[in-house]
Design an enzyme around this catalytic site. Structure first.
Site, PDB file in Angstrom:
ATOM      1  N   HIS A 195      -4.257  -8.396  -3.249  1.00  0.00           N
ATOM      2  CA  HIS A 195      -3.892  -7.388  -1.999  1.00  0.00           C
ATOM      3  C   HIS A 195      -4.529  -7.614  -0.716  1.00  0.00           C
ATOM      4  O   HIS A 195      -4.238  -7.485  -0.046  1.00  0.00           O
ATOM      5  CB  HIS A 195      -4.738  -6.213  -2.351  1.00  0.00           C
ATOM      6  CG  HIS A 195      -4.766  -5.618  -2.176  1.00  0.00           C
ATOM      7  ND1 HIS A 195      -3.787  -3.979  -2.110  1.00  0.00           N
ATOM      8  CD2 HIS A 195      -5.944  -4.835  -0.655  1.00  0.00           C
ATOM      9  CE1 HIS A 195      -3.885  -3.986  -0.138  1.00  0.00           C
ATOM     10  NE2 HIS A 195      -5.152  -3.914   0.001  1.00  0.00           N
ATOM     11  N   ASP A 212       0.999  -1.315   0.288  1.00  0.00           N
ATOM     12  CA  ASP A 212      -0.248   0.184  -0.280  1.00  0.00           C
ATOM     13  C   ASP A 212       0.802   1.250  -0.444  1.00  0.00           C
ATOM     14  O   ASP A 212       2.159   1.306   0.428  1.00  0.00           O
ATOM     15  CB  ASP A 212      -1.047  -0.415   1.397  1.00  0.00           C
ATOM     16  CG  ASP A 212      -1.802  -1.232   1.361  1.00  0.00           C
ATOM     17  OD1 ASP A 212      -1.207  -2.198   0.685  1.00  0.00           O
ATOM     18  OD2 ASP A 212      -3.252  -1.241   1.597  1.00  0.00           O
ATOM     19  N   ASP A 218      -6.442   6.882  -1.314  1.00  0.00           N
ATOM     20  CA  ASP A 218      -7.371   7.443  -0.218  1.00  0.00           C
ATOM     21  C   ASP A 218      -6.513   7.689   1.300  1.00  0.00           C
ATOM     22  O   ASP A 218      -5.107   7.080   1.180  1.00  0.00           O
ATOM     23  CB  ASP A 218      -8.176   5.742   0.022  1.00  0.00           C
ATOM     24  CG  ASP A 218      -9.345   6.346  -0.601  1.00  0.00           C
ATOM     25  OD1 ASP A 218      -9.561   7.194  -1.065  1.00  0.00           O
ATOM     26  OD2 ASP A 218     -10.261   5.111  -0.967  1.00  0.00           O
ATOM     27  N   ARG A 219      -7.029   8.419   2.180  1.00  0.00           N
ATOM     28  CA  ARG A 219      -6.348   8.581   3.311  1.00  0.00           C
ATOM     29  C   ARG A 219      -5.252   9.736   3.598  1.00  0.00           C
ATOM     30  O   ARG A 219      -5.388  11.129   3.605  1.00  0.00           O
ATOM     31  CB  ARG A 219      -5.755   7.121   3.643  1.00  0.00           C
ATOM     32  CG  ARG A 219      -6.981   6.352   4.620  1.00  0.00           C
ATOM     33  CD  ARG A 219      -6.119   5.363   5.492  1.00  0.00           C
ATOM     34  NE  ARG A 219      -7.736   4.627   5.771  1.00  0.00           N
ATOM     35  CZ  ARG A 219      -8.094   4.663   6.291  1.00  0.00           C
ATOM     36  NH1 ARG A 219      -8.135   6.025   7.815  1.00  0.00           N
ATOM     37  NH2 ARG A 219      -9.182   4.098   7.505  1.00  0.00           N
ATOM     38  N   ASN A 226      -8.272  -3.068  -2.153  1.00  0.00           N
ATOM     39  CA  ASN A 226      -9.813  -2.541  -2.102  1.00  0.00           C
ATOM     40  C   ASN A 226     -10.324  -0.979  -1.561  1.00  0.00           C
ATOM     41  O   ASN A 226     -11.251  -0.535  -2.190  1.00  0.00           O
ATOM     42  CB  ASN A 226     -10.478  -3.131  -0.260  1.00  0.00           C
ATOM     43  CG  ASN A 226      -9.922  -2.605   0.636  1.00  0.00           C
ATOM     44  OD1 ASN A 226      -8.305  -2.721   0.405  1.00  0.00           O
ATOM     45  ND2 ASN A 226     -10.303  -2.164   1.948  1.00  0.00           N
ATOM     46  N   HIS A 227      -9.403  -0.199  -1.962  1.00  0.00           N
ATOM     47  CA  HIS A 227      -9.136   1.433  -2.455  1.00  0.00           C
ATOM     48  C   HIS A 227      -9.580   1.397  -3.317  1.00  0.00           C
ATOM     49  O   HIS A 227      -9.335   2.198  -3.492  1.00  0.00           O
ATOM     50  CB  HIS A 227      -8.126   2.046  -1.277  1.00  0.00           C
ATOM     51  CG  HIS A 227      -8.769   1.887   0.396  1.00  0.00           C
ATOM     52  ND1 HIS A 227      -9.181   2.745   0.699  1.00  0.00           N
ATOM     53  CD2 HIS A 227      -8.458   1.033   1.320  1.00  0.00           C
ATOM     54  CE1 HIS A 227      -9.642   2.643   2.002  1.00  0.00           C
ATOM     55  NE2 HIS A 227      -9.012   1.715   2.552  1.00  0.00           N
ATOM     56  N   HIS A 261      -1.588   4.643  -0.669  1.00  0.00           N
ATOM     57  CA  HIS A 261      -1.905   5.885  -0.201  1.00  0.00           C
ATOM     58  C   HIS A 261      -2.116   6.944   0.129  1.00  0.00           C
ATOM     59  O   HIS A 261      -1.932   7.654   1.636  1.00  0.00           O
ATOM     60  CB  HIS A 261      -2.296   4.755   1.174  1.00  0.00           C
ATOM     61  CG  HIS A 261      -3.742   3.754   1.651  1.00  0.00           C
ATOM     62  ND1 HIS A 261      -4.552   3.876   1.046  1.00  0.00           N
ATOM     63  CD2 HIS A 261      -2.564   2.681   2.113  1.00  0.00           C
ATOM     64  CE1 HIS A 261      -5.225   2.472   1.592  1.00  0.00           C
ATOM     65  NE2 HIS A 261      -4.403   1.668   2.424  1.00  0.00           N
ATOM     66  N   ASP A 279      -4.017  -0.428  -3.103  1.00  0.00           N
ATOM     67  CA  ASP A 279      -4.221   1.001  -2.757  1.00  0.00           C
ATOM     68  C   ASP A 279      -2.883   1.907  -2.674  1.00  0.00           C
ATOM     69  O   ASP A 279      -2.177   2.350  -1.699  1.00  0.00           O
ATOM     70  CB  ASP A 279      -4.725   0.495  -0.648  1.00  0.00           C
ATOM     71  CG  ASP A 279      -5.036  -0.977  -0.601  1.00  0.00           C
ATOM     72  OD1 ASP A 279      -6.232  -0.761  -1.332  1.00  0.00           O
ATOM     73  OD2 ASP A 279      -5.576  -0.523   1.134  1.00  0.00           O
ATOM     74  N   ARG A 303     -13.221  -6.499   9.551  1.00  0.00           N
ATOM     75  CA  ARG A 303     -13.299  -5.802   9.000  1.00  0.00           C
ATOM     76  C   ARG A 303     -14.612  -5.662   8.335  1.00  0.00           C
ATOM     77  O   ARG A 303     -15.065  -4.823   8.188  1.00  0.00           O
ATOM     78  CB  ARG A 303     -12.423  -4.851   7.435  1.00  0.00           C
ATOM     79  CG  ARG A 303     -11.135  -5.007   7.475  1.00  0.00           C
ATOM     80  CD  ARG A 303     -10.136  -5.773   6.495  1.00  0.00           C
ATOM     81  NE  ARG A 303      -8.619  -5.749   6.250  1.00  0.00           N
ATOM     82  CZ  ARG A 303      -8.419  -5.045   6.324  1.00  0.00           C
ATOM     83  NH1 ARG A 303      -8.555  -3.498   6.516  1.00  0.00           N
ATOM     84  NH2 ARG A 303      -6.796  -4.992   6.102  1.00  0.00           N
ATOM     85  N   HIS A 323      -2.370  -4.824   2.190  1.00  0.00           N
ATOM     86  CA  HIS A 323      -3.548  -4.952   3.258  1.00  0.00           C
ATOM     87  C   HIS A 323      -3.210  -4.323   4.585  1.00  0.00           C
ATOM     88  O   HIS A 323      -4.477  -3.600   5.265  1.00  0.00           O
ATOM     89  CB  HIS A 323      -4.613  -6.025   3.159  1.00  0.00           C
ATOM     90  CG  HIS A 323      -5.927  -5.680   3.306  1.00  0.00           C
ATOM     91  ND1 HIS A 323      -6.425  -4.448   2.759  1.00  0.00           N
ATOM     92  CD2 HIS A 323      -7.441  -6.764   3.770  1.00  0.00           C
ATOM     93  CE1 HIS A 323      -8.066  -4.914   3.111  1.00  0.00           C
ATOM     94  NE2 HIS A 323      -8.399  -6.239   3.557  1.00  0.00           N
TER      95      HIS A 323
END
Length: 491
Positions: free
Chosen positions: A344, A234, A266-267, A295-296, A236, A263, A392, A419
Site C-alpha cells: 500500500h 485506494d 474511511d472518508r 494505513n486506513h 476509500h 484503504d 505525513r 496511498h
C-alpha cells in the site's frame, strides 16, 4: 547611511506587499480546492516574508487538505513560534496531531484555546471531544494490559440471530455459504442504499477472519503466460465507483482475478458497503481475489476518518471491534511471479530489508510507529535520491536510488503502490521502477482526479493502465461519519 536604511525599508515594504499579493492568489486557489497551487503560492509568500504567522497557518491548512500531516504540523508550530497569540495556529496544530493519532498533544492545544477564549463554544466542544478520546485510549490501554483480549467471535451467537420476516434482502445459503447469486443481490441491495442484515454481515466477517488469518504476511502468486490480474488502488468508501470498476472490467472470477491494494474504508461514506463487498468476493474466490492492508485499515484512522462512526451508525460498536480484528489479519504485501512487489505505502526507512523479512512480520496488531510494517503502510516515494522526513509525519519518503537498491537486492523488476491521490489515477516514477495506482476518482467529491487500475499479464508483466471517471452517488457527503474534530478542523 540614512539613504541606505531608507532603501532597505522600501525593499522590505515592497517584499511584504508582494507577499500579500501571493497570499491572496493562494487563498483564491484554496477556495477553488486547488491545494497544490495554494501551497505553491503560500510558499512563495513565506520566502518573501518569513515572519508572517498567517502564511504558515494558511499553508498548514492546505497541507491538511492534501493529507500532508507532518508538513501541516511543522507549519502550525512555526506559526506559533512567530506569534503565540495566533489562535488558528493552535487549531491547525491540534488537527494535525489528531490526524496523526497524537491525542494528548492535540488536547494541550485545545486547552490553550479554551483558556484564551473561555466563552468560545466551538473551542470548548473540541476540547471536550478530544478529552473524551484521550480518556478512552487510556481505558483501552488499561484493559489491554490487564488481560489477554478475547475475540469478539467468542461472544457471538450467530446461529441464534433471527432474520425477521420483514427483511427482504439477500441471505447467505445454509451454513453461511457465499454464492455469486448472493454477491450480485447484495451489490444491488447496497446500490439501493439498503442495509444487509446484521446476521449476514457477521457471517461474512467471521468467515473472512478465518481465511485471512491463514495467509502469510507476504502473499506470493504466479501468473501463467495466458493469465492477467487487475490491480486497484485506494477505494476509500466510494462504493458506486467500485461498482463502476466491476462494470468496466468485469466481476471478479477465477478467470478475472483482482488485487485491491488497501484503504478500502474511511472518508467516503459507503465504506461498509465497499468492505462487505470486497470481503464477500474474498470468500467466494479465496485463491484469485486478493486484499492487502492499507494505513486506513487501522483503529486510529477509522476513529478519525469515519469508518468506526459508520459501522456504529449502521450496525453496532461490537461489529466495529470485529472489523478491527479482521483488518489486523490482512496481508501486508504481495509478490507476482517473483518480479513485482505490491504494497500500500512503499519502501523502507533503512536499507537491507529482504522479502524474507516481510514474510516474518507479525502483522496481527495495530501497526507500530516505525519499522518495516509501518513503512509498508505509510511511506511515499520522492523525486530526489536518498530519504527524507515524511510529509505525513509517519515513516519516510524514499528516492529512486533507494528503490533501485531494494529491487536489485531482492531480484525484483518494480513495485506497485497506492496511498497517494494522482490526478491521472496513476503515476510512474523512479525510472519506471515505482508505480502508484489510485482508484477513488474525484476523491472526497472535490479533487477532480481520475481513477485507474492496472492490468498485469503473466507473459510480460508489463503494466497496462486503464483510467475512469467518477460516477454519481446518492447525496451522502464524504466524512459524514467522521469524528467531529476532523470535520471541524478541515473547515
Amino acid at each position: 547611511m540614512a539613504r541606505a536604511a531608507d532603501c532597505g525599508s522600501m525593499k522590505m515594504a515592497e517584499a511584504e506587499r508582494s507577499a500579500e499579493t501571493l497570499k491572496e492568489k493562494a487563498n483564491n486557489y484554496f477556495k477553488e480546492k486547488d491545494y497544490e497551487n495554494a501551497i505553491k503560492y503560500y510558499s512563495e509568500a513565506v520566502e518573501l516574508n518569513p515572519d508572517n504567522a498567517i502564511y504558515y497557518g494558511n499553508r498548514s491548512l492546505a497541507y491538511l487538505r492534501t493529507e500532508c500531516y507532518g508538513y501541516a504540523l511543522a507549519d502550525a508550530t512555526l506559526a506559533l513560534e512567530l506569534d503565540k497569540n495566533y489562535i488558528k495556529g493552535y487549531y491547525r496544530r491540534a488537527t494535525s496531531n489528531m490526524a496523526l493519532g497524537k491525542f494528548k498533544a492535540a488536547l494541550k492545544d485545545y486547552e490553550t484555546v479554551v483558556k484564551v477564549r473561555p466563552n468560545d463554544k466551538d473551542a470548548k466542544l473540541k476540547y471536550q471531544e478530544c478529552s473524551k478520546i484521550v480518556k478512552q485510549k487510556a481505558f483501552e490501554r488499561a484493559i489491554a494490559s490487564d488481560e489477554l483480549k478475547r475475540s469478539v467471535v467468542d461472544s457471538l451467537d450467530i446461529e441464534g440471530m433471527t432474520i425477521e420476516d420483514e427483511y427482504l434482502g439477500p441471505k447467505l445459503e445454509e451454513g453461511g455459504k457465499i454464492t455469486l447469486k448472493f454477491m450480485k443481490e447484495m451489490m444491488g441491495w447496497f446500490k439501493d442504499q439498503k442495509k444487509l442484515h446484521r446476521k449476514c454481515a457477521y457471517q461474512i466477517l467471521v468467515q473472512v477472519k478465518e481465511v485471512l488469518s491463514k495467509l502469510p504476511s507476504l502473499v506470493e502468486i504466479t501468473l501463467k503466460e495466458s493469465e492477467k490480474i487487475t490491480i486497484c488502488g485506494d477505494t476509500h468508501g466510494q462504493y458506486y465507483d467500485l461498482l463502476n470498476i466491476f462494470e468496466l472490467n468485469g466481476l471478479p472470477s477465477e478467470t478475472n482475478p483482482y488485487l485491491f491494494n488497501g484503504d478500502f474504508v474511511d472518508r467516503g461514506s459507503f465504506s461498509v458497503e465497499v468492505i462487505l463487498t470486497l470481503f464477500g468476493f474474498k470468500l467466494l474466490f479465496p485463491d484469485c481475489f486478493y486484499l492487502l492492508r492499507g494505513n486506513h485499515e487501522t483503529d486510529n484512522m477509522n476513529q478519525m476518518y469515519g469508518f468506526e462512526g459508520e459501522v456504529k451508525a449502521k450496525y453496532t460498536a461490537q461489529m466495529f471491534e470485529l472489523f478491527s480484528e479482521v483488518f489486523q489479519w490482512l496481508p501486508l504485501a504481495q509478490s507476482i511471479n517473483g518480479k513485482v512487489l505490491v504494497m500500500h505505502g512503499g519502501l523502507f526507512s533503512e536499507d537491507g530489508v529482504t522479502l524474507d523479512d516481510l514474510r516474518k512480520i507479525n502483522r496481527n496488531r495495530q501497526p507500530p510507529d516505525s519499522g518495516p510494517m509501518c513503512d509498508l503502510l505509510w511511506s511515499d516515494p520522492q523525486a530526489l535520491d536518498g530519504r527524507s522526513v515524511s510529509k505525513r509525519g509517519v515513516s519516510c519518503q524514499f528516492g529512486p536510488d533507494v528503490t533501485k537498491r531494494f529491487l536489485e537486492q531482492n531480484q525484483l523488476d518494480y513495485i506497485i503502490r497506492s496511498h497517494e491521490m494522482k490526478s491521472e489515477g496513476y503515476e510512474v516514477t523512479h525510472n519506471g521502477q515505482c508505480i502508484t495506482v489510485f482508484s477513488a476518482p474525484n476523491y472526497c467529491d472535490q479533487m477532480g482526479n481520475k481513477g485507474a487500475y492496472i492490468h498485469l499479464r503473466g507473459s510480460d508483466l508489463k503494466p497496462e493502465f486503464h483510467q475512469f471517471a467518477a460516477v454519481p452517488h446518492p447525496n451522502v457527503k464524504p466524512m459524514a461519519y467522521a469524528n467531529s474534530l476532523m470535520q471541524m478542523g478541515m473547515m
